[in-house]
Scaffold this active site. Structure first.
Site, mmCIF file in Angstrom:
data_model
loop_
_atom_site.group_PDB
_atom_site.id
_atom_site.type_symbol
_atom_site.label_atom_id
_atom_site.label_comp_id
_atom_site.label_asym_id
_atom_site.label_seq_id
_atom_site.Cartn_x
_atom_site.Cartn_y
_atom_site.Cartn_z
ATOM 1 N N TYR A 142 -77.926 -11.635 -0.340
ATOM 2 C CA TYR A 142 -77.348 -12.366 0.785
ATOM 3 C C TYR A 142 -75.865 -12.041 0.987
ATOM 4 O O TYR A 142 -75.280 -12.426 1.991
ATOM 5 C CB TYR A 142 -77.520 -13.878 0.601
ATOM 6 C CG TYR A 142 -78.966 -14.347 0.637
ATOM 7 C CD1 TYR A 142 -80.004 -13.445 0.803
ATOM 8 C CD2 TYR A 142 -79.282 -15.679 0.498
ATOM 9 C CE1 TYR A 142 -81.327 -13.861 0.819
ATOM 10 C CE2 TYR A 142 -80.605 -16.110 0.524
ATOM 11 C CZ TYR A 142 -81.619 -15.187 0.679
ATOM 12 O OH TYR A 142 -82.931 -15.600 0.700
ATOM 13 N N LYS A 191 -87.468 -8.678 -11.009
ATOM 14 C CA LYS A 191 -88.432 -7.637 -10.593
ATOM 15 C C LYS A 191 -88.012 -6.355 -11.313
ATOM 16 O O LYS A 191 -87.746 -5.315 -10.695
ATOM 17 C CB LYS A 191 -88.385 -7.513 -9.061
ATOM 18 C CG LYS A 191 -89.456 -6.635 -8.468
ATOM 19 C CD LYS A 191 -90.853 -7.203 -8.573
ATOM 20 C CE LYS A 191 -91.870 -6.220 -7.987
ATOM 21 N NZ LYS A 191 -93.257 -6.550 -8.367
ATOM 22 N N ASP A 223 -93.390 -11.732 -8.681
ATOM 23 C CA ASP A 223 -94.696 -11.866 -8.022
ATOM 24 C C ASP A 223 -95.636 -12.701 -8.883
ATOM 25 O O ASP A 223 -96.372 -13.567 -8.381
ATOM 26 C CB ASP A 223 -95.312 -10.495 -7.674
ATOM 27 C CG ASP A 223 -95.014 -9.422 -8.704
ATOM 28 O OD1 ASP A 223 -94.315 -9.715 -9.694
ATOM 29 O OD2 ASP A 223 -95.496 -8.294 -8.542
ATOM 30 N N ASP A 247 -84.309 -18.655 -3.673
ATOM 31 C CA ASP A 247 -84.487 -19.263 -2.359
ATOM 32 C C ASP A 247 -85.975 -19.489 -2.095
ATOM 33 O O ASP A 247 -86.418 -20.579 -1.716
ATOM 34 C CB ASP A 247 -83.881 -18.317 -1.301
ATOM 35 C CG ASP A 247 -83.754 -18.976 0.058
ATOM 36 O OD1 ASP A 247 -84.099 -20.157 0.193
ATOM 37 O OD2 ASP A 247 -83.312 -18.295 1.002
ATOM 38 N N ASP A 251 -88.357 -23.247 -2.758
ATOM 39 C CA ASP A 251 -89.095 -23.881 -1.659
ATOM 40 C C ASP A 251 -90.565 -24.044 -2.027
ATOM 41 O O ASP A 251 -91.184 -25.068 -1.725
ATOM 42 C CB ASP A 251 -88.986 -23.052 -0.373
ATOM 43 C CG ASP A 251 -87.773 -23.455 0.457
ATOM 44 O OD1 ASP A 251 -86.859 -24.079 -0.125
ATOM 45 O OD2 ASP A 251 -87.744 -23.153 1.661
#
Ligand code: NAD
Length: 356
Positions: A142, A191, A223, A247, A251
């Protein structure tokens, strides 16, 4: 002790829920002998209306000088068509950046009394879960270089994931320290099978682990983590991960608890000052109707008491009061499933009575 709190009520349901949280802090103050002084700060849509900018300099100064910031939520349809630099959400990004709030803590806990509100299969919900996701908040994708350029195949767009050892170390330490005060299990999510930035992340987290021998560290690819969260959330205690992965996963985890109106969050910097806010937005669809659930904001001030002010007893008292009220069957409309419900003010009163 006297604690100075900058209150950014914001827009929509923001004023209703921050009012509830201030009442809870006042009750905590009278029970434990502390004084909480509140300074009201204009930011978001309210500041745009008054001054034409989402975060006036004076508002930022008030936040910088406070011991912590309590935020309701900002935004709403009235300001949706403004250009990016004038959007109400700009105020939040600026406060986080200026206060150096690099660690975002999002607990996701399934209250047994609200199991039926969770989308999880009954046997998985029965096992319950109590997770804190520690998300890096001021680095990674970001904040890395991004842009567009021409190519023979048409325009190309790129975003860049960049992490330094310093950024990874400091977020890892927040997560290890948090795990020390809980079940002493930390899962670092990355990852690393594909991304170089993840390999540096993993190496660094493992090096930091040497300073926390009492915490059991594990790694998980993002994943797999997305699947494990819905298949076996009970295995997790504290999770630490990057800005982008955090992020998305936070959620996902919040949805598993049943209602967005229940979940608090904290954003912390080096000096343990923080900004505390519910994870939900300003809910303009229910603003001013007494329909807002104040619990996420009340639990956010419990986090403030615990993490910024080191008042663990007071934090336990607030969390216990919320649990007992839910156990008694009291529900706001968002968690009532069509059954009887109380409004925002009444739910707050019930929690205050439990705290008395
Ligand atoms: P939202 O979280 O405001 O609302 C989503 C749904 O959840 C709505 O149906 C709402 O009524 C309900 N809801 C949210 N909080 C609730 C509560 N405490 N009690 C009961 N029900 C609740 O998300 P949205 O509708 O996508 O966004 C509305 C505005 O909020 C937008 O302007 C958005 O940009 C802004 N927003 C702000 C923040 C923030 O300030 N941190 C975060 C997210 C969204």
């Amino acid at each position: 002790m006297t604690y100075h709190i900058a209150v950014v009520a914001g827009d929509g349901i923001g004023p209703e829920i921050t009012q509830a949280a201030q009442q809870v802090l006042e009750r905590v103050g009278s029970r434990y002998g502390h004084t909480f002084q509140f300074e009201q700060v204009l930011a978001g849509g309210a500041a745009l209306d008054a001054f034409g900018v989402p975060l006036p300099e004076e508002s930022l100064r008030q936040c910088q000088q406070a011991d912590s910031v309590l935020l309701g939520a900002v935004g709403g349809p009235k300001w949706d068509t403004l250009p990016g630099h004038l959007r109400p959400e700009r105020a939040l990004l600026a406060i986080r950046k200026e206060l150096g709030l690099f660690a975002n803590l999002r607990p996701a806990k399934l209250y047994p009394q609200l199991k039926e509100a969770s989308p999880l299969r009954a046997d998985i919900a029965d096992a319950g879960f109590d997770i804190v996701i520690v998300r890096e908040l001021t680095g990674g994708m970001y904040f890395g270089p991004s842009g567009r350029k021409d190519s023979p195949d048409g325009q190309q767009a790129y975003d860049t994931e960049i992490y330094s050892v310093k950024e990874i170390e400091r977020i890892a330490r927040v997560a290890f320290e948090l795990a020390q005060g809980r079940a002493k299990k930390l899962c670092s999510i990355d990852k690393a099978n594909v991304l170089e930035s993840s390999r540096l992340w993993r190496e660094t987290v493992h090096r930091v682990a040497a300073d926390y021998p009492d915490v059991a560290l594990s790694d998980m690819l993002v994943d797999n983590a997305a699947m494990q969260l819905v298949g076996n959330p009970a295995q997790f205690d504290v999770i630490v991960t990057s800005n982008l992965f955090g992020d998305i996963l936070s959620d996902e985890a919040s949805k598993l608890t049943g209602s967005i109106g229940l979940l608090p969050s904290a954003s912390l910097g080096e000096d343990k000052r923080g900004m505390y806010e519910p994870i939900h937005g300003s809910a303009p669809d229910i603003a001013g109707q007494g329909l807002a659930n104040p619990i996420a904001t009340i639990l956010s001030v419990a986090m403030m008491l615990r993490l910024s002010f080191r008042l663990a007893d007071a934090a336990d008292a607030v969390e216990g009061a919320v649990q007992r009220v839910l156990l008694s069957g009291a529900r706001t409309a968002d968690i009532a499933h069509g059954g009887p419900w109380v409004n925002c003010a009444r739910m707050t009163e019930l929690i205050l009575e439990e705290l008395a």
